[in-house]
Design an enzyme around this catalytic site. Structure first.
Site, PDB file in Angstrom:
ATOM      1  N   THR A 107       0.626  -1.186  -0.139  1.00 30.72           N
ATOM      2  CA  THR A 107       0.115   0.105  -0.189  1.00 30.72           C
ATOM      3  C   THR A 107       0.908   1.485  -0.117  1.00 30.72           C
ATOM      4  OG1 THR A 107      -1.771  -1.010   1.172  1.00 30.72           O
ATOM      5  CG2 THR A 107      -1.654   1.334   1.388  1.00 30.72           C
ATOM      6  N   HIS A 276      -2.730  -1.681  -5.706  1.00 27.66           N
ATOM      7  CA  HIS A 276      -2.559  -3.163  -5.906  1.00 27.66           C
ATOM      8  C   HIS A 276      -3.471  -3.777  -6.168  1.00 27.66           C
ATOM      9  CE1 HIS A 276      -3.323  -3.863  -1.934  1.00 27.66           C
ATOM     10  NE2 HIS A 276      -2.637  -2.729  -1.600  1.00 27.66           N
TER      11      HIS A 276
HETATM   12 ZN   LIG Z   1      -3.052  -1.227  -0.384  1.00 26.36          ZN
END
Ligand SMILES: [Zn+2]
Length: 496
Positions: A107, A276
């Site tokens: 992240t 992602h």
């Molecule tokens: Zn993430």
């Protein structure tokens, strides 16, 4: 000749593209500042710092840009689940079906790449857990406010301040950190209990501005789903993911209706993307470090699916044990990390990095599966990729393209805002294709046409080659007979 004409026309198109300058700021539909806003501005959690110079007058400003991230939105969710609001958004704008992100596919590294255009080794946000040997500092998602970890780069909400713009960020990773001593003009400190509607309400009010304070030119908005559900249930749990993605799509609907209500929709550029993807994990796919190595031989910095560790005993011996530890785990010494990962040239990369194969998780010991879904794996895996949808005056309408790199998003945004980009790893070459009024060379299309033309030319050449002997068939027997006559005088000529 055909090929030469074709290549000359290609060069001409490419040259035209090269001459195009980044967009000049234009008069646009920047909303008139309003003294009152009915947005749900959660003043208790909103803050502002750094006092940039007053914003330029709306008449000289390009359209504002809103960047939205739905964490962990795997690219193929778009094909697997019905999301009418998101579909409506990109049908009127553009869709990049697969956004290739950066390694590690976590992240923080990827959110920082989106707003800096840099690979992890260049912006320094390498993973969810980090250690800096020189300062003896540690970083984790629970302890991420030290600017030290962020100062190797400058996010767009800080960069744009230098162009005398106001900016805003709502819970985007790093938005509540004084990066190089500055934050966005407005930001929300991270608090997972603040709803999407509350975050959006603030963003909408900041974009709209007031009589005293013109609206912000750039705003970033972060939301935790579908990442949270993906971890908890795994992306293969279609029931749970359908529910999570329905909520995400409802939030996209809320976003559009709030921007319409504020008079912003159609006048601002909106980019919806993610950091992602997610892949399914299993208790049958665990790699236990303690099966290979005594825990006293290393210090663990980060664990799964990319493990970073520091050997405390002979480094070569520790590496050799890890190298043959498990068929679904690849061990790298820092110096041998593949160049393509862009994950070697930073002192925050530990001496040994272990990368699990897709769907496998590295743990220290035991049988406990950390999460049913995870990410962080090699960024060439399609399951790790995100998507990008965009709409607004700066984008083409009804355009769809197969792929783009996430590091290209930053130069694209700078181009739209007329903000000079900081040095970055991205490029406008591919991203230009999704912009309105821009010519671009579609690399895949050009490659296809070139291959097609070459095949055609080869076929034509072969055809001529086949036809020639046929035309020359008359003299051939004569020549052959002549030779045969030389070789063997006993042969009788067949032609009279
Ligand atoms: Zn993430």
């Amino acid at each position: 000749m055909l090929l030469r004409i074709f290549l000359a026309s290609l060069v001409s198109v490419a040259a035209t593209n090269g001459q195009q300058e980044p967009g000049t700021p234009t008069t646009n539909g920047l909303p008139s500042p309003s003294s009152s806003s009915s947005s749900s501005s959660s003043s208790s959690s909103s803050s502002s710092s750094s006092s940039p110079s007053p914003s330029p007058s709306p008449s000289s400003s390009p359209p504002p840009l809103l960047l939205v991230s739905f964490d962990g939105f795997r690219a193929d969710y778009l094909q697997r689940y019905h999301m009418p609001n998101l579909e409506l958004l990109y049908r009127g704008g553009v869709l990049v079906e697969e956004l290739t992100n950066v390694f590690t596919t976590k992240t923080f590294p990827n959110h920082y790449s989106l707003v800096t255009g840099l690979y992890a080794e260049s912006h320094g946000m390498m993973a969810s857990k980090m250690y800096d040997a020189e300062t003896n500092k540690t970083f984790s998602l629970m302890d991420d406010k030290d600017p030290f970890w962020w100062n190797e780069a400058e996010p767009l909400w800080v960069r744009a301040l230098d162009s005398n713009y106001s900016t805003a960020a709502a819970m985007w990773p790093g938005s509540d950190v004084a990066i190089r001593n500055r934050t966005a003009t407005h930001f929300l400190p991270y608090n997972s209990s603040v709803t999407f509607a509350e975050r959006l309400g603030n963003i909408s009010a900041w974009l709209k501005g007031s009589e005293q304070d013109g609206g912000v030119i750039f705003a970033a908005l972060y939301w935790e789903e579908p990442d949270r559900s993906g971890h908890m249930f795994g992306p293969d749990n279609t029931t749970a993911m359908a529910k999570a993605l329905k909520e995400v799509d409802d939030n996209v609907g809320l976003l559009v209706s709030e921007l319409r209500r504020a008079g912003l929709w159609g006048h601002i550029n909106v980019v919806v993307t993610s950091d992602h993807g997610m892949t399914q994990c299993s208790a049958q796919r665990l790699i236990r470090l303690d099966d290979c190595l005594d825990p006293h031989n290393y210090t663990l910095v980060d664990l799964a699916p990319v493990t970073a560790l520091i050997p405390t005993q002979d480094p070569e011996k520790v590496f050799s044990l890890l190298d043959k530890c498990h068929p679904h785990m690849t061990a790298y010494q820092k110096k041998a990390l593949p160049e393509r990962l862009h994950y070697r040239n930073n002192r925050r990369v530990q001496p040994i990095i272990l990368i699990a194969d897709e769907g496998w998780l590295i743990i220290q010991q035991g049988d406990k599966l950390p999460t049913l879904g995870n990410h962080g794996y090699d960024n060439t895996l399609p399951s790790m990729h995100a998507f990008l949808a965009a709409s607004g005056p700066g984008f083409r309408q009804g355009y769809r393209t197969a792929g783009m790199k996430s590091v290209d998003v930053y130069p694209l945004m700078c181009h739209l805002l007329g903000v000079p980009p900081a040095p970055n790893n991205g490029s406008l070459a591919q991203a230009r294709c999704i912009l309105s009024g821009e010519g671009c060379v579609d690399v895949a299309l050009v490659a296809g046409v070139v291959v097609g033309v070459l095949l055609l030319l080869t076929a034509v050449t072969c055809l001529f080659g086949l036809m020639k002997p046929r035309r020359a068939r008359g003299p051939v027997p004569f020549q052959r007979l002549q030779l045969e006559e030389e070789d063997d005088d006993d042969d009788e000529p067949l032609l009279g």
